[in-house]
Design an enzyme around this catalytic site. Structure first.
Site, mmCIF file in Angstrom:
data_model
loop_
_atom_site.group_PDB
_atom_site.id
_atom_site.type_symbol
_atom_site.label_atom_id
_atom_site.label_comp_id
_atom_site.label_asym_id
_atom_site.label_seq_id
_atom_site.Cartn_x
_atom_site.Cartn_y
_atom_site.Cartn_z
ATOM 1 N N PHE A 1 0.733 -1.086 -0.038
ATOM 2 C CA PHE A 1 -0.009 -0.044 -0.177
ATOM 3 C C PHE A 1 0.862 1.281 0.093
ATOM 4 C CE2 PHE A 1 -4.555 -1.021 -0.065
ATOM 5 C CZ PHE A 1 -4.429 -2.309 -0.236
ATOM 6 N N GLY B 1 -0.355 7.032 -6.799
ATOM 7 C CA GLY B 1 -1.044 6.786 -8.237
ATOM 8 C C GLY B 1 -2.021 8.038 -7.933
ATOM 9 N N CYS C 1 -14.967 0.843 -0.421
ATOM 10 C CA CYS C 1 -14.668 0.860 0.884
ATOM 11 C C CYS C 1 -13.918 2.059 1.505
ATOM 12 C CB CYS C 1 -14.020 -0.455 1.140
ATOM 13 S SG CYS C 1 -14.809 -1.856 0.507
HETATM 14 C C1 UGA Z 1 -10.250 -2.571 0.696
HETATM 15 C C2 UGA Z 1 -9.125 -3.465 1.709
HETATM 16 O O1 UGA Z 1 -8.236 -3.311 1.180
HETATM 17 C C3 UGA Z 1 -9.828 -4.613 2.276
HETATM 18 O O2 UGA Z 1 -8.990 -5.055 3.259
HETATM 19 C C4 UGA Z 1 -11.418 -4.369 2.973
HETATM 20 O O3 UGA Z 1 -12.022 -5.363 3.288
HETATM 21 C C5 UGA Z 1 -11.999 -3.682 1.749
HETATM 22 O O4 UGA Z 1 -11.579 -2.357 1.592
HETATM 23 C C6 UGA Z 1 -13.453 -3.562 2.367
HETATM 24 O O5 UGA Z 1 -13.547 -2.633 3.421
HETATM 25 O O6 UGA Z 1 -14.375 -4.137 2.260
HETATM 26 P P1 UGA Z 1 -10.774 -2.703 -1.936
HETATM 27 O O7 UGA Z 1 -11.606 -1.549 -1.736
HETATM 28 O O8 UGA Z 1 -11.473 -3.883 -2.657
HETATM 29 O O9 UGA Z 1 -10.271 -3.430 -0.485
HETATM 30 O O10 UGA Z 1 -9.167 -2.563 -2.756
HETATM 31 P P2 UGA Z 1 -7.824 -2.206 -2.356
HETATM 32 O O11 UGA Z 1 -7.010 -3.280 -3.084
HETATM 33 O O12 UGA Z 1 -7.612 -1.995 -0.943
HETATM 34 O O13 UGA Z 1 -7.644 -0.972 -3.215
HETATM 35 C C7 UGA Z 1 -8.580 0.053 -2.688
HETATM 36 C C8 UGA Z 1 -7.972 1.348 -3.838
HETATM 37 O O14 UGA Z 1 -6.824 1.920 -3.187
HETATM 38 C C9 UGA Z 1 -7.965 1.247 -5.152
HETATM 39 O O15 UGA Z 1 -8.437 2.356 -5.833
HETATM 40 C C10 UGA Z 1 -6.511 1.061 -5.448
HETATM 41 O O16 UGA Z 1 -5.977 1.389 -6.684
HETATM 42 C C11 UGA Z 1 -5.780 2.109 -4.238
HETATM 43 N N1 UGA Z 1 -4.286 1.760 -3.863
HETATM 44 C C12 UGA Z 1 -4.054 0.525 -3.321
HETATM 45 C C13 UGA Z 1 -3.361 2.768 -3.986
HETATM 46 O O17 UGA Z 1 -3.645 3.807 -4.663
HETATM 47 N N2 UGA Z 1 -2.180 2.412 -3.824
HETATM 48 C C14 UGA Z 1 -1.829 1.144 -2.986
HETATM 49 O O18 UGA Z 1 -0.546 1.197 -2.734
HETATM 50 C C15 UGA Z 1 -3.010 0.183 -2.713
#
Ligand code: UGA
Length: 432
Positions: free
Chosen positions: A247, A251, A258
Site C-alpha cells: 500500500f 497513483g 470501501c
Molecule cells: C479494501 C481493503 O483493502 C480490504 O482489506 C477491505 O476488506 C475492503 O476495502 C472492504 O472494506 O471491504 P478494496 O476496496 O477492494 O479493499 O481494494 P484495495 O485493493 O484495498 O484498493 C483500494 C483502492 O486503493 C484502489 O483504488 C487502489 O488502486 C488504491 N491503492 C491501493 C493505491 O492507490 N495504492 C496502493 O498502494 C494500494
C-alpha cells in the site's frame, strides 16, 4: 452448520461460497429475484476471479433464495453482508441492516447467533441486538457477533481463504464458541475482542490503509517537483518492517466501495463526538485532489482539449473488478468531455457499467490499439495486465502525438527512455 447469509454482494456471496466450501449448509438470501435466478444457475453476478469455480464446486451445499423467512427460520448462524452506503453527510446508512434484523426477528424459530459482516459504526451491534431481541416473534435466544471483513475486490476468494486474521467481536463465551466452529476449517489467527473493538478494528484498518496511500501520494507529488523517484523512495521506506512495503504504490488516489466510504464514516463519527480525526480528514482531502491529477496534467500539455482525441485505458477503480464506485475515471472523464475532448475508452470488464452512465458521450473501444489510434493523449486510470504488457513502440506508432499520462505507474521508466514517447507518471521524472 446451517448458515444463512443476508445479501449477495462481494462480502455476502464470497462469504457464503467459502463457508459452503468449508462444509457448511449455506442459504444465500437476496431481494433481487433476477440475481438469485442467475446464482441458482451457478453464475456469479459479480466479476470476481475464482468465485464462480468455487461456487460450482460447492453447489450441493449452496441454496439461493429471496424467501428470507424460510432461510432464517432454522439457521444456527445468520451472517449480515448487506451494504452500508454513505449518506449525504458522510455517515453510514444502516437502513438495509436494520431491515434484515427485522426480517430475522419475524422469522427466527430457534436459538441463533447473528453475525454482522457489513461495516457498521462502533456501537451498532449493541443497538442491533436490542432491536432484534425487542422484535422477536418466537421465544428464542439470540446474540449478535461482529465479524468484520478484510477481503479486497479482485482477490476476494483468496483473501477469505487465506486471511491474515479473522476478527471476532463477541460478548459471551457461547458466541465465541459458535464463531470458532464456523471457521474451524480455516487455519488463520483468530482475534477475539468485544464487539465495539471489532467494529473499530475494521474502520481503523481501512482508514489506516487509506491514510498510507494518501501519504505516499503526497510524497510522490513532492518527488515529482524535486526530481526524486517515488518508487525508489517507497522501496527504501518499505524495507523497514515498521513501515512495510504494501500500500505504498503512488497513483491517482484510492477508489472503490470501501476506503472512500469508511474514511468519511469514521470522520463523521469523530466529529459527532467532537474529536475530529485530523489525519483522516487530511487523507480524504488529499485523495479528492489526487484523483484529478491526470486531468490537470492533460491541461499542461494542451492549451485547450477541444476536439483532442484522448485514449483512456481503464475505467474501474482497480484491476480485476468491474466495479466503478469512486473510480478516478468518474471524475476525470466528465471534465475531459466538458473541455470538448473526444474520449476513446478501453476497459476489459468495466465498459458495460460505464456505458450505463455514459451511453453516447464516450466511444468504447474493443481493443487498446483502437483507443490509441490517432490519439493526441493517452491517460491510464487502471493498471490492467494488458496495459502493463504494452510496449513504448505501440504508443509511438499508433498515437498522433505520443504523450502518455500514467496514473498508476504501470511501467519502469526505462521502457520509455529514448522511445520518442513522452511518458509522465506519478512521482517520477517525465521521460521521453
Ligand atoms: C479494501 C481493503 O483493502 C480490504 O482489506 C477491505 O476488506 C475492503 O476495502 C472492504 O472494506 O471491504 P478494496 O476496496 O477492494 O479493499 O481494494 P484495495 O485493493 O484495498 O484498493 C483500494 C483502492 O486503493 C484502489 O483504488 C487502489 O488502486 C488504491 N491503492 C491501493 C493505491 O492507490 N495504492 C496502493 O498502494 C494500494
Amino acid at each position: 452448520m446451517k448458515i444463512a447469509i443476508a445479501g449477495t454482494g462481494y462480502v455476502g456471496l464470497v462469504t457464503g461460497v467459502v463457508l459452503a466450501h468449508l462444509g457448511h449448509q449455506v442459504t444465500c438470501v437476496d431481494v433481487d429475484e433476477k440475481k438469485v435466478e442467475t446464482m441458482r444457475r451457478g453464475i456469479s453476478p459479480i466479476y470476481e476471479p475464482g468465485l464462480e469455480e468455487l461456487m460450482a464446486a460447492n453447489m450441493e451445499r449452496l441454496t439461493f433464495t429471496t424467501d428470507y423467512a424460510a432461510a432464517y427460520r432454522d439457521a444456527e448462524v445468520i451472517f449480515i453482508g448487506v451494504g452500508t452506503p454513505e449518506k449525504k453527510d458522510g455517515s453510514a446508512n444502516l437502513s438495509y441492516v436494520n431491515q434484515v434484523i427485522r426480517q430475522i426477528a419475524a422469522s427466527l424459530e430457534r436459538d441463533a447467533v447473528v453475525v454482522v459482516k457489513s461495516t457498521v459504526p462502533i456501537g451498532t451491534n449493541d443497538k442491533l441486538e436490542q432491536l432484534l431481541r425487542a422484535s422477536l416473534v418466537h421465544p428464542v435466544q439470540v446474540e449478535l457477533a461482529s465479524n468484520p471483513e478484510f477481503l479486497s475486490q479482485g482477490t476476494a476468494v483468496r483473501d477469505t481463504l487465506h486471511a491474515a486474521r479473522i476478527v471476532i467481536g463477541v460478548e459471551s463465551e457461547h458466541a465465541e464458541a459458535v464463531m470458532r466452529t464456523v471457521y474451524a476449517g480455516l487455519d488463520q489467527p483468530i482475534v477475539v475482542t468485544n464487539r465495539r473493538s471489532a467494529e473499530m478494528i475494521k474502520y481503523a484498518s481501512n482508514d489506516f490503509l487509506a491514510l498510507k496511500i494518501s501519504y505516499i501520494n503526497e510524497i510522490a507529488n513532492l518527488c515529482e517537483l524535486l526530481g526524486a523517484n517515488i518508487q525508489d523512495v517507497a522501496r527504501g521506506m518499505g524495507l523497514d518492517p515498521r513501515i512495510g512495503d504494501r500500500f505504498l504504490n503512488a497513483g491517482i488516489g484510492y477508489g472503490g466501495s470501501c476506503f472512500p466510504k469508511d474514511t468519511k464514516a469514521l470522520h463523521w463519527v469523530s466529529n459527532y463526538y467532537d474529536r475530529e480525526l485530523k489525519t483522516i480528514k487530511a487523507a480524504i482531502e488529499v485523495n479528492d485532489r489526487q484523483k484529478l491529477l491526470l486531468v490537470k496534467k492533460a491541461r499542461k500539455y494542451y492549451d485547450s482539449l477541444e476536439g483532442k482525441k484522448i485514449a483512456v485505458l481503464g475505467l474501474t477503480f482497480k484491476p480485476e473488478t468491474d466495479d466503478l464506485r469512486e473510480a478516478p475515471s468518474l471524475v476525470n472523464i466528465p471534465i475531459l468531455l466538458d473541455d470538448g475532448a473526444q474520449v476513446y475508452a478501453w476497459d476489459p470488464v468495466g465498459e458495460t457499467n460505464y456505458r450505463k452512465l455514459y451511453p453516447e458521450e464516450v466511444t468504447y473501444c474493443p481493443s487498446i490499439e483502437q483507443a490509441l489510434e490517432g490519439a493526441d493523449l493517452c491517460l491510464i486510470f487502471t493498471e490492467w495486465a494488458d496495459v502493463k504488457a504494452l510496449k513504448a513502440e505501440t504508443f509511438r506508432t499508433l498515437m498522433k502525438t505520443p504523450i502518455v499520462l500514467d496514473g498508476r505507474n504501470c511501467f519502469p521508466l526505462k521502457c520509455f527512455e529514448g522511445s520518442g514517447v513522452t511518458y509522465d507518471s506519478v512521482g517520477r521524472p517525465t521521460v521521453h
